[in-house]
Design a protein around this motif. Structure first.
Motif, PDB file in Angstrom:
ATOM      1  N   TYR A  52       0.848  -1.176   0.000  1.00 28.55           N
ATOM      2  CA  TYR A  52       0.000   0.000   0.000  1.00 28.55           C
ATOM      3  C   TYR A  52       0.881   1.221   0.000  1.00 28.55           C
ATOM      4  N   SER A  53       0.295   2.332  -0.415  1.00 32.55           N
ATOM      5  CA  SER A  53       0.985   3.614  -0.356  1.00 32.55           C
ATOM      6  C   SER A  53       0.002   4.635   0.190  1.00 32.55           C
ATOM      7  N   LEU A  54       0.543   5.607   0.904  1.00 27.10           N
ATOM      8  CA  LEU A  54      -0.276   6.651   1.519  1.00 27.10           C
ATOM      9  C   LEU A  54       0.481   7.962   1.439  1.00 27.10           C
ATOM     10  N   ASN A  55      -0.153   8.965   0.868  1.00 26.42           N
ATOM     11  CA  ASN A  55       0.391  10.308   0.871  1.00 26.42           C
ATOM     12  C   ASN A  55      -0.162  10.983   2.119  1.00 26.42           C
ATOM     13  N   ARG A  56       0.674  11.177   3.110  1.00 29.76           N
ATOM     14  CA  ARG A  56       0.215  11.708   4.397  1.00 29.76           C
ATOM     15  C   ARG A  56      -0.274  13.155   4.293  1.00 29.76           C
ATOM     16  N   THR A  57       0.139  13.886   3.277  1.00 30.96           N
ATOM     17  CA  THR A  57      -0.310  15.260   3.110  1.00 30.96           C
ATOM     18  C   THR A  57      -1.747  15.310   2.596  1.00 30.96           C
ATOM     19  N   SER A  58      -2.018  14.565   1.527  1.00 27.94           N
ATOM     20  CA  SER A  58      -3.354  14.609   0.913  1.00 27.94           C
ATOM     21  C   SER A  58      -4.292  13.532   1.434  1.00 27.94           C
ATOM     22  N   GLY A  59      -3.734  12.460   2.026  1.00 25.29           N
ATOM     23  CA  GLY A  59      -4.544  11.333   2.474  1.00 25.29           C
ATOM     24  C   GLY A  59      -4.824  10.329   1.376  1.00 25.29           C
ATOM     25  N   ALA A  60      -4.361  10.601   0.155  1.00 29.65           N
ATOM     26  CA  ALA A  60      -4.589   9.682  -0.963  1.00 29.65           C
ATOM     27  C   ALA A  60      -3.847   8.374  -0.708  1.00 29.65           C
TER      28      ALA A  60
END
Length: 154
Positions: A52-60
């Motif tokens: 999995y991947s998570l962009n902590r800034t956008s939440g995407a």
């Protein structure tokens, strides 16, 4: 000088990629841990998560499964399918813009577009319609039907 800049750039990119992508087999930092941290039970994802991947800034986020998955969801025994890739936006106690999970209800397939965690309940959104279920029904990750069980990271 150029070599030093290149080494710093490669190191920075490596750290950025490591912070964005997580290995689901590690006890800390798995997709299941992200669910727990955001107020959701691990059973929203099946046991066949690869990465999995998570962009902590956008939440995407994006969750990759080893294959498509079909499960029966409690308590009403709705049939659900997971695509090989599930995407959306994760915020505290809310998943929005969800894509990749469908459920069969009333003789028709519906895309689940969002999930909210409210107290001890989960609210599943299908467009403007929603349904509430106790979150305890999703305490364990389901195994994909017709496949050998694989344990989710705890």
């Amino acid at each position: 000088m150029a070599e030093a800049v290149l080494v710093v750039l490669v190191s920075f990119l490596s750290l950025a990629l490591l912070s964005f992508s997580q290995d689901p087999d590690l006890k800390s930092g798995s997709a299941y841990d992200e669910l727990r941290t955001s107020g959701f039970p691990v059973g929203l994802l099946p046991t066949n998560v690869l990465t999995y991947s998570l962009n902590r800034t956008s939440g995407a986020f994006a969750v990759d499964l080893d294959d498509r998955c079909r499960v029966t969801l409690p308590p009403d025994n709705y049939l659900a399918t997971y695509s090989r890739r599930i995407t959306g936006k994760l915020a505290d106690r809310r998943i929005s813009d969800l894509d990749g999970i469908r459920v069969k209800a009333f003789f028709r397939w519906w895309s689940i577009t969002g999930i909210r965690s409210t107290g001890d309940d989960l609210v599943f959104e299908v467009g403007v319609v929603s349904a509430k279920y106790p979150s305890r029904n999703f305490d364990e990750s389901p195994d994909c039907e017709g496949r050998s069980p694989r344990k989710a990271a705890s």
